[in-house]
Write a protein that holds these residues in place. Structure first.
Motif, mmCIF file in Angstrom:
data_model
loop_
_atom_site.group_PDB
_atom_site.id
_atom_site.type_symbol
_atom_site.label_atom_id
_atom_site.label_comp_id
_atom_site.label_asym_id
_atom_site.label_seq_id
_atom_site.Cartn_x
_atom_site.Cartn_y
_atom_site.Cartn_z
ATOM 1 N N ALA A 9 0.770 -1.247 0.114
ATOM 2 C CA ALA A 9 -0.324 -0.261 -0.157
ATOM 3 C C ALA A 9 1.417 1.236 -0.189
ATOM 4 O O ALA A 9 1.676 1.429 0.633
ATOM 5 C CB ALA A 9 -0.977 -0.125 1.626
ATOM 6 N N PRO A 10 0.494 2.348 -0.500
ATOM 7 C CA PRO A 10 0.807 3.627 -0.479
ATOM 8 C C PRO A 10 1.566 4.197 0.497
ATOM 9 O O PRO A 10 2.883 4.734 0.726
ATOM 10 C CB PRO A 10 0.194 4.155 -1.139
ATOM 11 C CG PRO A 10 -0.352 3.209 -2.329
ATOM 12 C CD PRO A 10 -1.016 2.180 -1.234
ATOM 13 N N ASP A 11 0.926 4.285 1.247
ATOM 14 C CA ASP A 11 1.027 4.169 2.781
ATOM 15 C C ASP A 11 1.882 3.352 3.901
ATOM 16 O O ASP A 11 1.753 3.801 5.096
ATOM 17 C CB ASP A 11 -0.534 5.141 3.490
ATOM 18 C CG ASP A 11 -1.240 3.957 4.139
ATOM 19 O OD1 ASP A 11 -1.081 2.220 2.804
ATOM 20 O OD2 ASP A 11 -2.117 4.309 4.760
ATOM 21 N N ASP A 12 2.569 2.122 3.349
ATOM 22 C CA ASP A 12 3.035 1.538 4.068
ATOM 23 C C ASP A 12 3.970 2.142 5.165
ATOM 24 O O ASP A 12 4.505 2.339 3.642
ATOM 25 C CB ASP A 12 3.952 -0.328 3.251
ATOM 26 C CG ASP A 12 4.236 -1.087 3.826
ATOM 27 O OD1 ASP A 12 5.145 -0.408 4.966
ATOM 28 O OD2 ASP A 12 3.016 -2.183 3.908
ATOM 29 N N PRO A 13 4.772 1.682 6.243
ATOM 30 C CA PRO A 13 5.504 2.668 6.408
ATOM 31 C C PRO A 13 6.661 2.219 6.645
ATOM 32 O O PRO A 13 7.513 2.806 6.596
ATOM 33 C CB PRO A 13 4.863 2.052 7.942
ATOM 34 C CG PRO A 13 3.772 1.517 8.568
ATOM 35 C CD PRO A 13 3.578 1.297 6.902
ATOM 36 N N ARG A 16 9.130 4.610 4.220
ATOM 37 C CA ARG A 16 9.228 5.923 4.356
ATOM 38 C C ARG A 16 11.161 5.417 4.445
ATOM 39 O O ARG A 16 11.801 6.027 5.528
ATOM 40 C CB ARG A 16 8.934 5.825 6.083
ATOM 41 C CG ARG A 16 7.645 6.147 5.780
ATOM 42 C CD ARG A 16 6.585 6.363 7.371
ATOM 43 N NE ARG A 16 5.431 6.969 6.835
ATOM 44 C CZ ARG A 16 4.829 8.423 7.278
ATOM 45 N NH1 ARG A 16 5.978 9.049 6.528
ATOM 46 N NH2 ARG A 16 3.802 8.757 6.368
ATOM 47 N N ASP A 52 5.296 14.337 2.778
ATOM 48 C CA ASP A 52 4.693 13.393 4.360
ATOM 49 C C ASP A 52 6.006 12.634 4.797
ATOM 50 O O ASP A 52 5.074 11.012 4.397
ATOM 51 C CB ASP A 52 3.441 13.092 3.540
ATOM 52 C CG ASP A 52 3.035 12.530 5.251
ATOM 53 O OD1 ASP A 52 2.963 12.962 6.733
ATOM 54 O OD2 ASP A 52 1.935 11.420 4.535
ATOM 55 N N ARG A 54 6.961 10.820 3.084
ATOM 56 C CA ARG A 54 7.619 9.284 1.936
ATOM 57 C C ARG A 54 8.146 10.106 0.799
ATOM 58 O O ARG A 54 7.781 10.610 0.291
ATOM 59 C CB ARG A 54 6.594 8.279 1.397
ATOM 60 C CG ARG A 54 5.822 7.694 2.568
ATOM 61 C CD ARG A 54 4.542 6.931 1.967
ATOM 62 N NE ARG A 54 3.464 8.747 1.804
ATOM 63 C CZ ARG A 54 2.999 8.895 2.580
ATOM 64 N NH1 ARG A 54 2.511 7.501 3.856
ATOM 65 N NH2 ARG A 54 1.810 9.527 2.694
ATOM 66 N N LEU A 56 8.405 10.132 -3.277
ATOM 67 C CA LEU A 56 7.718 10.438 -4.510
ATOM 68 C C LEU A 56 8.117 10.157 -5.853
ATOM 69 O O LEU A 56 9.431 10.604 -5.480
ATOM 70 C CB LEU A 56 6.666 11.615 -4.835
ATOM 71 C CG LEU A 56 5.675 11.395 -3.427
ATOM 72 C CD1 LEU A 56 4.842 13.079 -4.453
ATOM 73 C CD2 LEU A 56 4.985 10.663 -3.933
ATOM 74 N N PRO A 63 3.194 7.175 -5.425
ATOM 75 C CA PRO A 63 4.267 6.781 -4.946
ATOM 76 C C PRO A 63 5.459 5.349 -4.681
ATOM 77 O O PRO A 63 4.714 5.324 -5.688
ATOM 78 C CB PRO A 63 2.686 6.179 -3.715
ATOM 79 C CG PRO A 63 1.215 5.762 -5.130
ATOM 80 C CD PRO A 63 2.195 6.578 -5.686
ATOM 81 N N ALA A 65 5.832 3.217 -3.595
ATOM 82 C CA ALA A 65 4.576 0.916 -3.233
ATOM 83 C C ALA A 65 5.045 1.008 -4.434
ATOM 84 O O ALA A 65 4.515 -0.245 -5.110
ATOM 85 C CB ALA A 65 3.630 1.344 -2.506
#
Length: 85
Positions: A9-13, A16, A52, A54, A56, A63, A65
């Motif tokens: 997922a794009p917001d997977d920790p 970062r 944020d 991450r 890009l 993202p 990901a």
């Protein structure tokens, strides 16, 4: 090998933790592996700084990901076993 991988997922920790140098190396791999399949993003670069927390990728502001998932698909093209769903 029996991998039941799910897309990242794009917001997977974990996304970062990548540095700009690591992402640049992943882009090089995309250029090398993707060329065989007609996947060419010659203008793809890093976004030159995190947003944020991450990094890009500058091909449609995707993202990291997206790049990691695409590379996993390309790496798996040589698999000898079929995918299980």
């Amino acid at each position: 090998m029996n991998d039941n991988r799910s897309p990242i997922a794009p917001d997977d920790p974990r996304m970062r933790d990548y540095t700009e140098a690591q992402v640049t190396e992943l882009l090089r791999e995309l250029h090398a592996k993707g060329a065989e399949f007609g996947i060419r993003w010659g203008s793809a670069t890093t976004h030159h700084g995190p947003v944020d927390g991450r990094i890009l990728i500058n091909f449609g502001h995707a993202p990291l990901a997206t790049l990691v998932n695409l590379l996993q698909l390309l790496r798996d093209t040589g698999r000898s076993e079929p995918w299980e769903s």
